[in-house]
Enzyme design. Structure first.
Site: not given
Length: 324
Positions: A173, A102, A257, A223, A228, A8
């Site tokens: 998703q 958004f 991200d 993650t 960590g 996205s």
């Protein structure tokens, strides 16, 4: 190593209402609500998982290729990404739809009313990876992030048919996908990214055990928040990497991200999995200390000082040779 990141591309419009939503609601009129709120602040931030990841990779100097769909209002955002080392030449521009957006209002009690406009993101399904590969001279890895679901399926199938290694990264998703779709998206992936909660959700929806999933992917990268990250491979001991010490926790948005940006950059540099995960955790720490997903800066000396403190001189010496 040429890495394309699909997913996205969006902007966030965040507003603050100084009162309480609850005070504006009439109990016996909730079936016909018609309200407007006079807000104090408007904060417009750049976002979208693919753009966030590419921004971090660009700061690290690894020249990521952004693959996604945006609207004609993308020009300013494109210029920002171009200035920060991102190849935006494969972004599809819709002729009729705006960039995904958004819009959210938060009240004094931290309640939120928000809407997500998919917009041009729905055209990601029209993007062919072969055209991207031809433009840049081939692809060594495609990271397939949260996007238009049909686009994610198309990119996965194309990677498999063309023999391009890919990373499966469903994130937001997962909630809307069923088990069959998830099985298609992860089978044969070189890397499978998720957080710990998503890991359990993937197993629940697919009906596959952890061991069965590890037999179908090269590496499972999970993650663990403040703990960590853990990297697992079938038949091998897991690799676990902790996070550097944070100066402050300002905003967790975009931390995942940023980890992916650092990890993928490590792969592009050719360092080992542990070192790549350390770079990812260091970059994620910078993001959690900053409000916004692309508002942090990377200063080489400060980055390396903190990296050395967290992971030692040998690790730092290896990373320093790659960090521009």
């Amino acid at each position: 190593m040429r890495i394309a990141v699909t997913g996205s591309i969006a902007t966030d419009h965040l507003m603050t209402f100084p009162g309480r939503f609850a005070d504006q609601l009439v109990a016996d009129q909730l079936h016909t609500v018609s309200l407007s709120f006079l807000v104090d602040n408007l904060d417009v931030r750049r976002g979208g998982v693919a753009a966030n990841i590419c921004f971090g990779m660009g700061l690290l100097g690894t020249g990521p290729i952004l693959v996604g769909a945006a609207g004609s209002d993308f020009d300013e955002y494109r210029a920002w990404l171009d200035r920060h080392g991102v190849d935006t030449g494969s972004v599809r521009i819709s002729e009729v739809l705006h960039t995904a957006r958004f819009v959210c209002t938060t009240d004094a009690d931290h309640n939120q009313i928000g809407s997500f406009y998919t917009g041009a993101m729905s055209e990601a399904r029209l993007i062919e990876l072969k055209a991207v590969a031809d433009r840049v001279g081939g692809l060594d890895l495609v990271s397939i992030g949260a996007d238009d679901p049909e686009g994610m399926l198309r990119h996965t199938e194309e990677c498999r048919s063309r023999g391009i290694p890919f990373a499966a990264d469903f994130s937001q998703q997962i909630a809307r996908m069923d088990g069959d779709e998830i099985r298609i998206l992860l089978d044969g992936a070189t890397y499978l990214f998720s957080n710990e909660y998503e890991k359990g959700l993937i197993e629940s929806k697919t009906g596959w055990t952890d061991e069965e999933i590890l037999s179908k992917v090269g590496h499972r990268v999970t993650t663990l928040g403040a703990q960590g990250v853990r990297i697992e491979r079938a038949g091998e001991e897991p690799i676990e990497v902790g996070c550097p010490e944070e100066d402050v926790k300002a905003d967790p948005t975009g931390v995942g991200d940023a980890f992916r940006a650092g990890f993928l950059s490590g792969l592009a540099w050719g360092v080992g999995l542990e070192r790549a995960a350390q770079v990812g955790c260091m970059l994620a720490t910078l993001v959690i200390e900053t409000v916004g997903t692309q508002e942090y800066t990377l200063r080489r000396t400060a980055f390396m000082d903190r990296f050395t403190k967290a992971y030692g001189h040998d690790a730092a010496a290896e990373v320093r040779t790659h960090l521009a």
